[in-house]
Design a protein around this motif. Structure first.
Motif, PDB file in Angstrom:
ATOM      1  N   SER A 180       0.847  -1.196   0.000  1.00  0.00           N
ATOM      2  CA  SER A 180       0.000   0.000   0.000  1.00  0.00           C
ATOM      3  C   SER A 180       0.884   1.248   0.000  1.00  0.00           C
ATOM      4  N   ILE A 181       0.318   2.362  -0.432  1.00  0.00           N
ATOM      5  CA  ILE A 181       1.130   3.569  -0.615  1.00  0.00           C
ATOM      6  C   ILE A 181       1.750   4.060   0.691  1.00  0.00           C
ATOM      7  N   LEU A 182       1.001   4.017   1.795  1.00  0.00           N
ATOM      8  CA  LEU A 182       1.563   4.513   3.054  1.00  0.00           C
ATOM      9  C   LEU A 182       2.613   3.556   3.614  1.00  0.00           C
ATOM     10  N   GLN A 184       4.618   1.781   1.742  1.00  0.00           N
ATOM     11  CA  GLN A 184       5.791   2.049   0.923  1.00  0.00           C
ATOM     12  C   GLN A 184       6.473   3.363   1.332  1.00  0.00           C
ATOM     13  N   LEU A 185       5.644   4.351   1.700  1.00  0.00           N
ATOM     14  CA  LEU A 185       6.189   5.631   2.153  1.00  0.00           C
ATOM     15  C   LEU A 185       6.955   5.451   3.469  1.00  0.00           C
ATOM     16  N   GLU A 186       6.384   4.696   4.399  1.00  0.00           N
ATOM     17  CA  GLU A 186       7.072   4.416   5.669  1.00  0.00           C
ATOM     18  C   GLU A 186       8.408   3.715   5.418  1.00  0.00           C
ATOM     19  N   LYS A 187       8.404   2.761   4.503  1.00  0.00           N
ATOM     20  CA  LYS A 187       9.629   2.032   4.175  1.00  0.00           C
ATOM     21  C   LYS A 187      10.692   2.976   3.615  1.00  0.00           C
ATOM     22  N   ALA A 188      10.266   3.876   2.728  1.00  0.00           N
ATOM     23  CA  ALA A 188      11.208   4.838   2.136  1.00  0.00           C
ATOM     24  C   ALA A 188      11.813   5.744   3.198  1.00  0.00           C
ATOM     25  N   MET A 198       5.711   8.036  -6.843  1.00  0.00           N
ATOM     26  CA  MET A 198       4.260   7.905  -6.776  1.00  0.00           C
ATOM     27  C   MET A 198       3.648   8.429  -8.074  1.00  0.00           C
ATOM     28  N   SER A 199       2.337   8.302  -8.199  1.00  0.00           N
ATOM     29  CA  SER A 199       1.643   8.893  -9.340  1.00  0.00           C
ATOM     30  C   SER A 199       1.557  10.406  -9.116  1.00  0.00           C
TER      31      SER A 199
END
Length: 283
Positions: A180-182, A184-188, A198-199
Motif C-alpha cells: 500500500s502507498i503509506l 511504501q512511504l514508511e519504508k522509504a 508515486m503517481s
C-alpha cells in the motif's frame, strides 16, 4: 448474557482490529482463521474462543453454526487472494466457497450476518457514491463480492436472516498490506531514501484509519435497525497527494515526492468517495 459474535478472518488486517474492538465493548468473541499459530501471536488470543478453520476444507454435511458455538451474530471478513483484484481466483474459487459456507450457517440457525464487500462494486462510477446506485463491478474481485451479495439476497427469499453488507472504502493503518502507498512511504522513510516514487496523486479517494473501520464495523454488526448495503466511509474526498502530505506532516518527516513516476491504476476511477448518510443513521 453477553452477545456472542463470530469473526471470520480474525487474523487479517481488519479482522485483528475488529476482534479488539469487540472485546473493548465487552462482547463474547469467537474468532476463526486458517492458521492457529498466527492467531496466537495476537494479544487478544487469550480473551477469545478460537476455532481454527480453513474454508478450502469446507464440508457441507458439517453444521458450522454449531461448530462455531451458535453465535448470536457473525462478522464475515475472510476472503482469500487479496490484493490481487484482477485474478479470476475470486470468481472461480472464492465466490461459491463463501456462499455455501454462509448458507450452511444460516440454514443451521444463524440469524444475523454481516459481510464485508468493496467500494469497487460501484465500478467506474464517479463522484459521491450512495447505496442506491446500481452495482457495476469491473474487476474479478468486485464481481465476486457483488455476486455473493446477490446470492445471499436470493437466499433470504427462502431463509429468514438479517444481512448487513458493508462496502469498505480505503483503509489504512497498522497491519496494512506492505504494498500500500503509506506502507511504501514508511519504508522509504526508514531506509532514508532520497525520494518517494508515486503517481501525480490527483485521484480522489475516501480514506479511514483501520481503527475507525473496526469501530464502524462493530456498530453496524451489533445494531438491528439498518440492513442491506451500508457504505463504510468518511464521506470526505481527499487526493492521494493530500493523504501522503498529511502523513508526512503528522510524522514530522520530509522526503522528495517524485510525482508522475507511476501511471494511474486501471481498476478504479479517478474521483470517487462514499456517501455516509446511511452509516450516520447507525452511528
Amino acid at each position: 448474557m453477553l452477545m456472542k459474535i463470530l469473526v471470520t478472518g480474525a487474523t487479517g488486517f481488519i479482522g485483528n482490529h475488529v476482534v479488539a474492538e469487540l472485546l473493548k465493548n465487552n462482547y463474547h468473541v469467537i474468532a476463526t482463521s486458517s492458521i492457529e499459530e498466527k492467531a496466537k501471536a495476537f494479544p487478544w488470543f487469550k480473551d477469545v474462543e478460537y476455532e481454527v478453520f480453513n474454508l478450502s476444507k469446507f464440508k457441507s454435511r458439517v453444521d458450522y453454526y454449531t461448530f462455531f458455538h451458535k453465535p448470536d451474530a457473525i462478522i464475515h471478513l475472510a476472503w482469500q487472494g487479496l490484493p490481487n483484484y484482477n485474478s479470476l481466483f475470486h470468481i472461480e474459487q472464492n465466490l461459491l466457497k463463501h456462499y455455501f459456507f454462509l448458507k450452511n450457517l444460516v440454514s443451521n440457525g444463524a440469524a444475523d450476518i454481516t459481510v464485508t464487500g468493496t467500494c469497487f462494486e460501484y465500478g467506474f462510477q464517479e463522484g459521491k457514491l450512495n447505496e442506491k446506485l446500481p452495482a457495476m463491478p469491473a474487476n474479478p474481485y468486485a464481481i465476486a463480492k457483488d455476486s455473493l451479495r446477490k446470492f445471499l439476497e436470493q437466499l433470504q427469499q427462502n431463509i429468514s436472516f438479517s444481512l448487513k453488507w458493508i462496502r469498505l472504502f480505503y483503509t489504512y493503518g497498522e497491519g496494512q498490506n506492505p504494498n500500500s502507498i503509506l506502507s511504501q512511504l514508511e519504508k522509504a522513510l526508514i531506509e532514508n531514501s532520497g525520494e518517494f516514487n508515486m503517481s501525480f496523486g490527483d485521484q480522489q479517494r475516501d480514506y479511514l484509519p483501520v481503527a475507525k473501520v473496526a469501530e464502524y464495523t462493530v456498530k453496524i454488526a451489533t445494531q438491528k435497525k439498518v440492513e442491506g448495503i451500508i457504505n463504510c466511509c468518511s464521506g470526505i474526498p481527499i487526493t492521494v497527494s493530500e493523504l501522503v502530505e498529511s502523513f508526512l506532516k503528522q510524522a514530522n518527516q520530509k522526503i522528495k515526492l517524485n510525482k508522475g513516476f507511476y501511471t494511474y491504476p486501471l481498476h478504479e476511477p479517478m474521483h470517487f468517495w462514499g456517501d455516509d448518510s446511511k452509516l450516520k443513521k447507525i452511528l
